[in-house]
Structure formats: C-alpha cells, structure tokens
Write an enzyme that holds these catalytic residues in place. Structure first.
Site, PDB file in Angstrom:
ATOM      1  N   ASN A 135      77.681  54.168  77.785  1.00  0.00           N
ATOM      2  CA  ASN A 135      76.336  53.628  77.984  1.00  0.00           C
ATOM      3  C   ASN A 135      75.274  54.397  77.196  1.00  0.00           C
ATOM      4  O   ASN A 135      74.123  53.970  77.138  1.00  0.00           O
ATOM      5  CB  ASN A 135      75.974  53.637  79.481  1.00  0.00           C
ATOM      6  CG  ASN A 135      76.040  55.026  80.082  1.00  0.00           C
ATOM      7  OD1 ASN A 135      76.990  55.776  79.840  1.00  0.00           O
ATOM      8  ND2 ASN A 135      75.057  55.398  80.863  1.00  0.00           N
ATOM      9  N   PHE A 168      71.760  51.448 105.184  1.00  0.00           N
ATOM     10  CA  PHE A 168      70.736  52.084 104.347  1.00  0.00           C
ATOM     11  C   PHE A 168      70.140  51.050 103.395  1.00  0.00           C
ATOM     12  O   PHE A 168      70.819  50.168 102.902  1.00  0.00           O
ATOM     13  CB  PHE A 168      71.396  53.209 103.533  1.00  0.00           C
ATOM     14  CG  PHE A 168      70.555  53.690 102.394  1.00  0.00           C
ATOM     15  CD1 PHE A 168      69.593  54.671 102.597  1.00  0.00           C
ATOM     16  CD2 PHE A 168      70.708  53.170 101.117  1.00  0.00           C
ATOM     17  CE1 PHE A 168      68.813  55.113 101.549  1.00  0.00           C
ATOM     18  CE2 PHE A 168      69.936  53.613 100.064  1.00  0.00           C
ATOM     19  CZ  PHE A 168      68.980  54.587 100.277  1.00  0.00           C
ATOM     20  N   ASP A 177      70.735  61.665  78.725  1.00  0.00           N
ATOM     21  CA  ASP A 177      71.352  61.017  79.878  1.00  0.00           C
ATOM     22  C   ASP A 177      71.372  62.041  81.021  1.00  0.00           C
ATOM     23  O   ASP A 177      71.202  63.238  80.797  1.00  0.00           O
ATOM     24  CB  ASP A 177      72.773  60.585  79.487  1.00  0.00           C
ATOM     25  CG  ASP A 177      73.532  59.959  80.645  1.00  0.00           C
ATOM     26  OD1 ASP A 177      72.914  59.188  81.396  1.00  0.00           O
ATOM     27  OD2 ASP A 177      74.720  60.250  80.800  1.00  0.00           O
ATOM     28  N   LYS A 178      71.574  61.557  82.240  1.00  0.00           N
ATOM     29  CA  LYS A 178      71.637  62.476  83.384  1.00  0.00           C
ATOM     30  C   LYS A 178      73.073  62.772  83.794  1.00  0.00           C
ATOM     31  O   LYS A 178      73.574  63.877  83.661  1.00  0.00           O
ATOM     32  CB  LYS A 178      70.872  61.907  84.591  1.00  0.00           C
ATOM     33  CG  LYS A 178      70.906  62.806  85.811  1.00  0.00           C
ATOM     34  CD  LYS A 178      70.396  62.107  87.042  1.00  0.00           C
ATOM     35  CE  LYS A 178      71.380  61.105  87.589  1.00  0.00           C
ATOM     36  NZ  LYS A 178      72.609  61.709  88.174  1.00  0.00           N
ATOM     37  N   THR A 179      73.772  61.726  84.256  1.00  0.00           N
ATOM     38  CA  THR A 179      75.102  61.917  84.833  1.00  0.00           C
ATOM     39  C   THR A 179      76.093  62.378  83.776  1.00  0.00           C
ATOM     40  O   THR A 179      76.297  61.698  82.781  1.00  0.00           O
ATOM     41  CB  THR A 179      75.597  60.609  85.472  1.00  0.00           C
ATOM     42  OG1 THR A 179      74.591  60.126  86.352  1.00  0.00           O
ATOM     43  CG2 THR A 179      76.882  60.832  86.232  1.00  0.00           C
ATOM     44  N   ARG A 225      67.222  53.496  86.081  1.00  0.00           N
ATOM     45  CA  ARG A 225      67.811  52.153  86.105  1.00  0.00           C
ATOM     46  C   ARG A 225      67.671  51.449  84.753  1.00  0.00           C
ATOM     47  O   ARG A 225      67.380  50.275  84.684  1.00  0.00           O
ATOM     48  CB  ARG A 225      67.140  51.320  87.204  1.00  0.00           C
ATOM     49  CG  ARG A 225      67.638  51.651  88.586  1.00  0.00           C
ATOM     50  CD  ARG A 225      69.030  51.105  88.793  1.00  0.00           C
ATOM     51  NE  ARG A 225      69.650  51.654  89.994  1.00  0.00           N
ATOM     52  CZ  ARG A 225      70.938  51.582  90.232  1.00  0.00           C
ATOM     53  NH1 ARG A 225      71.744  51.024  89.384  1.00  0.00           N
ATOM     54  NH2 ARG A 225      71.439  52.094  91.325  1.00  0.00           N
ATOM     55  N   GLU A 255      77.701  61.023  99.997  1.00  0.00           N
ATOM     56  CA  GLU A 255      78.484  60.720 101.203  1.00  0.00           C
ATOM     57  C   GLU A 255      79.812  61.459 101.178  1.00  0.00           C
ATOM     58  O   GLU A 255      80.261  61.987 102.185  1.00  0.00           O
ATOM     59  CB  GLU A 255      78.733  59.211 101.291  1.00  0.00           C
ATOM     60  CG  GLU A 255      77.561  58.437 101.844  1.00  0.00           C
ATOM     61  CD  GLU A 255      78.013  57.162 102.528  1.00  0.00           C
ATOM     62  OE1 GLU A 255      78.902  56.491 101.972  1.00  0.00           O
ATOM     63  OE2 GLU A 255      77.494  56.847 103.600  1.00  0.00           O
ATOM     64  N   ARG A 294      69.316  69.086  97.881  1.00  0.00           N
ATOM     65  CA  ARG A 294      68.923  67.767  98.365  1.00  0.00           C
ATOM     66  C   ARG A 294      69.207  67.698  99.866  1.00  0.00           C
ATOM     67  O   ARG A 294      70.320  67.982 100.314  1.00  0.00           O
ATOM     68  CB  ARG A 294      69.698  66.692  97.619  1.00  0.00           C
ATOM     69  CG  ARG A 294      69.370  66.703  96.138  1.00  0.00           C
ATOM     70  CD  ARG A 294      70.407  66.006  95.310  1.00  0.00           C
ATOM     71  NE  ARG A 294      70.519  64.600  95.674  1.00  0.00           N
ATOM     72  CZ  ARG A 294      71.093  63.701  94.887  1.00  0.00           C
ATOM     73  NH1 ARG A 294      71.576  64.068  93.719  1.00  0.00           N
ATOM     74  NH2 ARG A 294      71.182  62.450  95.262  1.00  0.00           N
ATOM     75  N   GLY A 303      70.825  55.542  84.077  1.00  0.00           N
ATOM     76  CA  GLY A 303      71.121  54.303  84.788  1.00  0.00           C
ATOM     77  C   GLY A 303      71.043  54.475  86.290  1.00  0.00           C
ATOM     78  O   GLY A 303      71.106  53.500  87.033  1.00  0.00           O
TER      79      GLY A 303
END
Length: 1114
Positions: free
Chosen positions: A784, A510, A365-367, A755, A469, A567, A641
């Site tokens: 998840n 956006f 997973d990433k997050t 995703r 943000e 980034r 995701g």
C-alpha cells in the site's frame, strides 16, 4: 478483459535500447556531446580526433545502460515470482493448478487459508457457516486486524460442490476498474434474479485469507485492473535536482561557447581580410578559401570543437563513478546492518545519492514502518494500586533492561511464551486470590470479540480484530484466566485451572462514538454481571458516585501511564438483578435501531475496577530519529490507512504530537463544503493567534524555482498539528481546495493523514512536490506504500512484516526506520557535500584549462591553433587531474559522522541548495577565467622578447606550451589541496601521483626514442628537457601559481575568521576535541505530561459483536 499478468519493470528486450537511449538523451549534455562528435567527423573544421569524444561517450552510455538494466532485472525477477505463483482454478468441473498470470475474469478459483488472493474476486462460498470468511488487508491499507467478508446467501449454498460451482453461470455488471479500496458497486444476475453487490462481498488482490479453511470466488478484475494495481502508480524516471540544474548549466555553457566562437570567428574574418593573403602560401590547403567570411565560419566551428572541454565527457563518467562509490559506502555500512534478519542497507537506484542531502519533507507509513504493530500489556492499575514498575533493592524505580528477571509463568501450561511482564507483585496478588485482581482479569477474558482457534497440538491461537484486544486477552491468559472458546450464547474461560462457562446474554459493541464495549454475562451460580472497558473520559462519567476516591487515584495512574506514551483503557463492572436485566432487554428489543440509547440505560452506576496500559511498540530508535530529523528542519508527515485514534496515539508515542502544542486541528468533514469551512476556520485560528512573527516552528513557504531568490514566508507563532481523515482528504485534494489544504498543512509542524488509500498517499506527495518545489522522501514497508514511494523524489522501502513489495519498488532499502537518520544526516549530507565540491572544482579547472585557447586566439591569427601539445589536451582530464578530484568526490567530509548527526542544522545547507547553485557556478566560472588569464599572460609577458640562461631565445611555441601546461597541473593540484577538508592516504597518493605521472609522461613523449618511432604524432621532441632545465621557467611557473591561488587563500582565511559558518565552527570544535577523550553524551529522558489516550484501536467499522451473537460465524 485484462489477464492477471502484472508488470512493474520499465523495459523489455525490444524496448530497452530505444527507451534507455531516449532517457539518456534527456540529459542535455549527452545530446551536446553527440553534436560535437558529428562536428569532429567533418575534416574541414576538426582540429581534434573524433576518438577523443566517441570513446568516453560510449563509455558513459554503456555504464548507465548496464546500471539501468541491472535495476530492471530485479523488477523482472519480482514480477516473475508473483506472476508464476500457483492457484487452483475450476476447469470443466475439476480443480487444476494454474499460474496467477493466466487467470482471467470469469474464472472460479479456490483460495486456501493463509494464502494471498490472486485477483479481485466475488466471494461465492466458504468453509465457514453462512459464507463468511476472514481476511487481513495489510498489503492494501496497512491494517493487520481481521475483517469479515460474507458471500450472498444464494451463492454460499454452492459450498465446495464442484458440479454446482462449474454450473454457476451468473453475470456480474459492475463499475469500471478504479482505485477505491473501500467501495464496490455491482449487480449479479443469476437464475432470473438480481442481487446487489458491495465491498463486503469482494476479496481484493493482496488480501490474505485467515481463520478460514477455504473459499471460492469468481474473478471480477485481474492484473492491472485490480484495485491494488490501480493504486500502485507508474514507475517514474527519477533525476536529482543537481541533474536538472546541470541541464540548465550545460545550455548556458554552450551559449558561452557560442559567444566565444563568434568573437573568435569575427576576429578570424577581420584578420583573414587584412593579413590572410600573406600567409596562405605557407598553408598546405588542397583548395584555397578566398572568402574571409567563409573562413570565419569554418573557424567558428573549429573553436567550438577546441573549446568543448569546458564540459568534458569525463565529468559525467566521474559523476557516475562517485555515485557508485557513495552507493557502495551505504551498502557496506555496518551501522545500517540489521543482524536479526541479516539485512544490510541496499541502494537500488544509484543516481540519487546527493538528493538524500536535500530532503525537506518525509512522508511515512505508520504500521510496520514507525511501529512494529505489536501491542504489549505493560502496566495496569487495579483497585488503586499500580503494577508494572520495577524496583531495585533500595525501593527505587528502575528501567527494564536485559538483566531484569521477568515473571515466571511456568505454572500455566497454556501461557503465551512471548508474553513478558516484570512486576512479580501482580502474580503474588493472583496467588493470594485477591478478589479485585481476579475480577480485573475475568473482565479481560470475557469482554472482547476475539475468536479462539485450538490447534491439534493443543496450542491455543487467538484471531483478533485488533492487536489491542489480543494484548489484553493474552495478559489475562498468562495470569491464569484463559479464554478457551465461545458459541453465540456462551463464553468458556479456564480460571486458575478450573473451566467456567458463562452465558453470553448481550454484547454492547464498540463504535467510534461510544468508545467503549460491554458484555453482559451470567455466571454458573446465576449472577448477572456487566463488564465494560473503554476510554476513561467516557467511562468515568458513568461510574457510581461511591467511586469518587478510587476514580481520583486511578486518574493519577492514567496520567502517569499516558506520560510514558502508553495507551490506556478504564475497566468497570456492574452487578445486575435478573428483573433489571429482563426489563432492559425488553427495551433493547423494542428499540430496534436505536441501540445506543438502550446501551446508555444499562451502562450507568458502574463500579471502577482499574485501568490497563498498552504499549504500541515503536521500532527501536524511532523517537530519537524523528527528534534528530526535526532538528535538521525536515518535516515529517504520517500517511496511514489506520483510523484516526490509532494514528494519533502513535503520534504521541513518537513525540510527533505533544500536549505542549498550541492546538491539534482535526479535519473530518464529509462534503466539500464542510472541508472548506473547517480549513478556513483552521487558517483563521492560525492567523488570529499570530502576534509575534519573529519566531515559530510552523511555517508555510511559497518557494520559487530558485531557493536563493526571495522566499515568501508566512510564519505562525507556536506549534500546531493537523489531523485529516481519508474522506476529508479526498475533497481537500480537489483542484479548488488543494492550495488551501497545502497552505494550512505547511503552517503546521506535524501533519497526520488517516484512513488514506495508497493513491491518496501518492497524491499528497505529488501536491507537495508540485507546489512547494521541495525534495521529498517517502518511506514504507507494504504494497500500500508503493505508489507514494514511486511518486517521491526518494523512495525508501523497509523490509518488514508486510513482504518485500515496497523494497522492490524503492530506491533505497533497509530493515529499521532508525537507519533513516544515518542515511540522510551522514550519507546524504556527505554525498551532497562531495558532489557539490566535485562539480565546483571540475568546472573551475576546465574553464581555467580551456579559456587559455581563447586568449591565445588573439595571438595566433585566430587560426584555431591549440595552445597545448595535443596529447596534453587528451590526457588532462583522463589522467593528469581525474584521480585527485575523484578522491575528493568519494572521501571528503566537512565534519565527521558524529557531528553530522549531532548538529542537525548542518543539513540545511542541502535543503537551501547553498553548496552548488547558479551563483556558485558563476563564481567558479569567474575563478576559472581569472586563473586562465594569469596562466596565459604571466608566461606570455615573461617570455616576451626574452633569452634563456644559455643566451638562446626561449619564446618559442613549444616552450610556451610546456610552461603553461606545467603551471596548470601544479595550480589545479594546489587548488584541490586547498579544497580538500578531509585527508586520507588515498588523497595524498593521488595528488602527488598525478603530478609525478604528468612529468613522467611529459618527458617520455618529448624523448628522442618515441619521436623516432612516431615522428608525426610526437613533434615536441626534446622540449621538456630543455625548457624545464632552466631556472627562469620554474620561476615563471612559481609566479603563475602564486598569483592564481593567493587570492583564494586570503579570501578563505578572512571569511573563516570574520564570518565563520556553522560548519567552520563545528570543524574548529572538532579539531579542538581531536586530542581529547570524546565526551559521553547522554540524551536526557523527557518526562512529559500528556492527555490520556484510549487504546481502543479497533477497526474503523463496528466490532464483531453482532456477528458473534447472530451465530453466523460459529
């Protein structure tokens, strides 16, 4: 309908015994031992007591059952915690507390701010205007950015009126339960009207209500029917590849046993036919067996019992003890302990340790797993000048460390205390009132869709659609431009202590195509300004020609930022006249649906302000861990995701993706045909580029059952990466496309799936398991990730920010991704190495021990007479040889932990399964047969027609048995000395102690005293003292030992000298360095040139712009 009770455990009180026994009997050896036990209960064929089998068999079953029950108790505990959570349910017009598990479809429940949603709900009303509410879906898709849900206007009028809610009698007709998180189709029938329902009207179980005081919803799906549980997958019974191989080997051994039994039974029948009649008078049979064939049949079963020690039950007891020991080492490893959260590493399934040394694919997973999901404002470029670097007294750039003094924001009472910035020159520019710096931070405080929330204590909280943000608005806040509040028409900012309210004229939102966002505001003095932020490649095309020089300078800064893995976003502004704005606004209103064209019209000839550089904070040590695992030939796939841009940015940050790669392929087709065509083009490109087939990192391997057999490899020259979206993956995983997708994916060095739903994660893991015959590991931290954690051979849970669900479903857990390196390269490799050495030695010593009975059968009339003292047979595996081999299985190591991590190639031994396979097994069998042959025939030849030193005959059965038993104990002890690579005090004590215990028990059991007490059980009275008191017997023992072990010594010496393996070379280097001071190794920091990446990691849908300007959320 299902109630809301969930169950992740495997057993209950009634099913535990039958289900656990069924699982244990899936291990062929357990069924084999049960069969032997039944044979031993038949007195006509039993030559050994049934106690020798039933006691260890019950012990194995008990140990395994207790371990499985303990693991399942944790799952029951977790289930009970979730099922007993409290929620308010509307009953007879009143809210009553109820347990989650008692909720059922049709119930109306109240959800409060910052609480989990208990089931899949149809949103009826909320505390926000127009029935809006905000949710966080981290448990479902790993995203922490807020999403908006809105009730139907007709139900939002119900509000919090209990009477109206109690009278609600709408009927929902919808799709059956399924696992699609982003889709819901249904219809509400109420008051003779029909209302369409979609995913935007639903709150799914596992979501958290945010920034909304309360909401009411009607339960649609509960418990196992909820989309979260539909994605969770089933808890599977996991076994290691060594376990599966052992099942095959036990069948082969049993076949070998049957062959030996048949040979000896035929010999028995022949001998009985020719000579048996002369010996029957000496046998105390109740009933004489006249048939030689039936005698041979009984002899067959007797030999099956005698020779069963080829695979003793103690082997499985020892395996469980070794696995528990390895688990204890992991649990107690302080280098995998995370002090900040007081979280040690934890082994939750103790039967999989050796498989940690064979991993080929990691699905991550990433997050929360690779990243901390924390964005920080690190650097910026304003009007051609960079800020964010730290310099020493001599003006040299230095790294930020613990001693670096951060900027003091004490002048700003509303500054975020967590925000840290180290370049003091930016604050100086603020204090000098640099107009461009002011404009820069003014843009950051105005151009966003953040929702402010001011607590009673005066604390200002920002609810952000994405962490990016939040990082930008927080930076502006700390430097004195504080976003305070907004209405549909205004934005209020506190600029250096002064409140300024801007009229919000338009938000140009956006989306994935525009890759930028703009706001048009009017200042208090009437000036109209457009502020824009977005990807530099998009923004630079829309700048005024006068910006050429500044754009070139800023572009260089962006390259520098991107090279550090940051980034980036470019910022620009434009002054508008009132006439120009009114003219454009008229065009916008007339455009109706074609907003992008109208947006393009006004977003032109902008003036460049600068750029921002945000760090998506990776967990500590992620880059180094991934680099080390890649060197160990472990392929890492990211399944997330999050949207494609976010996932690719993180891929660049942790160096899974680099700009030195030949190509990064993106598959984003929406139909089967499009996906098939894109995959075909990728494959053509790969093979088109394949000129030199001798090298390359990307490979596709079509592996057969045995990794030792020929392997078909298609090698592609160069480094490639594949990025695929969730909707494309859904088609790629279909039966007719899955092989093509897998072939392309395996040719690439890196694969990123974006995703993806939780179920798709599991399907990707299952695909690789099924078609690549590779050992897989899945690692994640959220609910998840549960399905892929359960699907993989090894599931690792990170106790992160998203709760403990992944940990509870995992086989191993720890607090940081970086500990995976140590888990695999040290603990995993050692566990595999130790288990393989243990099994090789165990099979060798038991073949050597057992086959002596086979050779003796030809000299004892095939009578199933045991060659050893029965007590020696009982104690050989339990006492005389158990502890040395256990010590080797627990403590041995070929190289130390530093070299295990430094030389990743050593890990390939486990991936290729080189240390224990069918070939190694046959070598052990051959070695054991040779030793048994020497063990029997050397003493037999030496004792044949021989007299002792006192002139008496010594070739009696008991002296022969004692000589062979003593030789065997010494030979297997010498062999384990040769096999041991790493010596500890425990190894030495166990080996010497086992030999000492053997002689102590031998002399005790052959003593007059014990014979006087138990004359029927200890018939070898005085034999040990007489036999071992003669020099000739010791010379025979010495000769037998030398002949048995000398070929092994010669072979190993020549092999290490002429054909050394990588392990041999590292051990030699290790020995050479042992007396030297260890060399300090500094990992060189790699400065890479990389393409710039936009930090616009917003949610997949469009932003909140339309929602803000509509006023629905105010």
């Amino acid at each position: 309908f299902q109630n809301n009770h969930i169950k992740t455990s495997r057993y209950n009180i009634l099913t535990f015994l039958p289900v656990n026994l069924f699982e244990q009997f899936q291990r062929v050896a357990n069924a084999y031992f049960l069969f032997l036990l039944i044979l031993q209960l038949i007195p006509e064929i039993s030559s050994l007591s049934w106690f020798t089998t039933i006691v260890p068999l019950v012990m194995v079953f008990t140990i395994t059952a207790v371990k499985d029950a303990t693991d399942d108790c944790f799952r029951h505990k977790s289930d009970n915690q979730v099922n007993n959570r409290q929620v308010e349910v509307l009953v007879d017009g009143k809210l009553q507390n109820a347990k989650w598990m008692n909720i059922k479809p049709g119930d109306i429940i109240k959800v409060e701010n910052n609480t989990f949603v208990a089931a899949d709900l149809l949103l009826l009303s909320s505390s926000e205007p127009h029935g809006l509410c905000y949710i966080e879906t981290a448990e479902l898709d790993g995203e922490t950015n807020l999403k908006v849900r809105q009730a139907l206007p007709v139900t939002s009028e119900l509000g919090a009126d209990m009477r109206k809610l109690a009278e609600f009698d709408g009927v929902v007709v919808c799709e059956p339960p399924n696992n699609k998180l982003d889709k819901f189709i249904g219809v509400l029938f109420w008051k003779n009207n029909r209302y369409s329902l979609n995913n935007e009207k639903m709150l799914l179980r596992g979501c958290v209500l945010r920034n909304t005081n309360w909401c009411f919803g009607m339960v649609i799906f509960a418990g196992p029917d909820t989309k979260l549980m539909q994605n969770s997958g089933r808890t599977k019974f996991k076994r290691t590849s060594i376990d599966r191989l052992m099942n095959t080997l036990v069948l082969w051994i049993f076949g070998f046993l049957v062959c030996m039994g048949i040979i000896l039974a035929i010999g028995s029948s022949i001998w009985e036919h020719q000579f048996g009649a002369h010996f029957r008078i000496y046998l105390s049979w109740n009933e004489v067996v006249d048939s030689s064939v039936f005698s041979g049949f009984l002899t067959f079963w007797s030999y099956i019992i005698i020779l069963n020690s080829v695979v003793p039950i103690s082997l499985y007891v020892s395996v469980e003890v070794i696995r528990l020991g390895h688990s204890h080492f992991i649990n107690c490893d302080l280098k995998m302990y995370y002090p900040k959260k007081d979280t040690p590493a934890e082994v939750r399934t103790t039967t999989l340790n050796e498989e940690l040394g064979q991993i080929e694919y990691i699905f991550s997973d990433k997050t929360g797993t690779i990243t901390q999901n924390i964005m920080t404002f690190n650097k910026c470029s304003i009007n051609g000048k960079t800020y964010g670097d730290v310099y020493d007294e001599l003006g040299r750039k230095t790294e930020v460390n613990e001693k670096t003094v951060p900027v003091d924001f004490s002048f700003n009472p509303l500054a975020d205390k967590k925000f840290q910035f180290y370049d003091h020159s930016l604050l100086e520019s603020i204090k000098l009132e640099d107009p461009m710096v002011y404009e820069f931070f003014r843009l950051l405080s105005l151009c966003h869709t953040v929702m402010p929330e001011e607590k009673k204590s005066g604390e200002l909280i920002y609810q952000v659609q994405s962490p990016d943000e939040g990082a930008l608005v927080t930076a502006a806040r700390n430097f004195g431009f504080i976003f305070k509040s907004r209405t549909p028409d205004t934005i209020t900012v506190e600029e250096m202590g002064k409140l300024v309210t801007y009229q919000l004229l338009a938000i140009l939102d956006f989306n994935n195509i525009r890759k930028r966002m703009s706001v048009i505001v009017q200042t208090p003095d009437g000036q109209i300004k457009l502020y824009c932020k977005g990807a530099d490649t998009i923004l630079f095309e829309r700048l005024h020609p006068s910006n050429e020089e500044l754009m070139s300078l800023t572009s260089d800064h962006l390259e520098e930022f991107a090279g550090e893995g940051l980034r980036t976003l470019a910022l620009a502004y434009k002054n508008l006249t009132e006439e120009h704005f009114k003219e454009w606004f008229t065009i916008l209103q007339e455009a109706n649906t074609s907003f992008p064209a109208a947006y393009e019209e006004i977003e032109r000839d902008m003036m460049l302000l600068g750029a921002t550089a945000i760090e998506d904070k990776l967990q500590e040590g992620v880059t180094e861990t991934i680099a080390s695992l890649s060197l160990a030939n472990i392929k890492i796939w990211i399944l997330t995701g999050d949207k494609q841009e976010t996932a690719m940015n993180v891929g660049y940050s942790c160096h899974i993706l680099t700009d030195t790669m030949n190509e990064i392929f993106i598959v984003a087709g929406h139909t089967v045909t499009e996906v098939r065509e894109e995959l075909r083009k990728v494959k053509e490109h790969l093979f088109g580029q394949s000129k030199d087939l001798s090298n390359g990192h990307a490979s596709c391997e079509k592996k057969q059952e045995s990794k030792q057999s020929s392997v078909l490899e298609e090698i592609v020259d160069g480094d490639y990466a594949l990025v695929i979206n969730g909707h494309s993956l859904a088609h790629a995983l279909e039966a007719d496309l899955e092989n093509e997708f897998l072939d392309v994916a395996c040719m690439c060095k890196t694969v990123i799936c974006c995703r993806v739903t939780p179920l798709q994660k599991a399907q990707v893991v299952e695909l690789v398991k099924k078609h690549r015959n590779a050992v897989t590991l899945a690692i994640g931290d959220g609910a998840n990730d549960i399905s892929m954690i359960k699907s993989a051979h090894i599931g690792v849970g990170i106790s992160g920010e998203e709760g403990m669900q992944a940990v509870l479903a995992s086989d191993y857990s720890f607090a940081q991704f970086r500990y995976l390196k140590r888990l695999l390269l040290v603990h995993g490799r050692w566990s595999y190495f130790r288990m393989c050495k243990f099994l090789c030695y165990f099979f060798y010593k038991n073949i050597a021990f057992t086959l002596v009975h086979f050779w003796f059968g030809f000299f004892c009339g095939f009578s199933a007479q045991t060659v050893y003292d029965p007590w020696f047979i009982t104690l050989f595996n339990i006492v005389y040889t158990s502890l040395p081999v256990l010590a080797m299985g627990l403590f041995d190591q070929d190289v130390n932990e530093q070299n295990s991590m430094a030389y990743g190639k050593l890990y390939e031994l486990g991936q290729l399964n080189l240390l224990f396979n069918k070939r190694k097994f046959f070598i052990c069998i051959a070695h054991g047969i040779y030793t048994s042959f020497a063990l029997f025939f050397i003493p037999y030849g030496a004792f044949y027609n021989t007299a002792g030193e006192d002139g008496k005959h010594i070739a009696d059965y008991q002296s022969f048995a004692v000589t062979m038993a003593t030789s065997l104990v010494i030979i297997v002890s010498v062999q384990i000395v040769l096999d041991t690579s790493y010596w500890t005090a425990i190894n030495r004590f166990f080996i010497l102690g086992s030999i000492a215990v053997y002689f102590a028990i031998l002399f005790a059991m052959h003593s007059n005293g014990i014979f006087g007490i138990f004359p029927n059980h200890f018939p070898f009275v005085g034999n040990a003292r007489i036999s071992l008191g003669q020099i000739s017997v010791w010379l025979v023992i010495l000769l037998t030992t030398v002949v048995s072990v000398m070929p092994v010594i010669i072979f190993r010496f020549l092999k290490e000298d002429l054909h050394p393996t990588l392990t041999d070379k590292v051990r030699k280097l290790q020995r050479a360095r042992r007396k030297q001071k260890p060399l300090q190794r500094h990992m060189r920091r790699v400065s890479r040139t990389t393409s710039r990446r936009s930090a616009y990691a917003f949610s997949h849908q469009e932003g909140f712009g339309e929602l803000i300007t509509s006023g629905k959320n105010m």
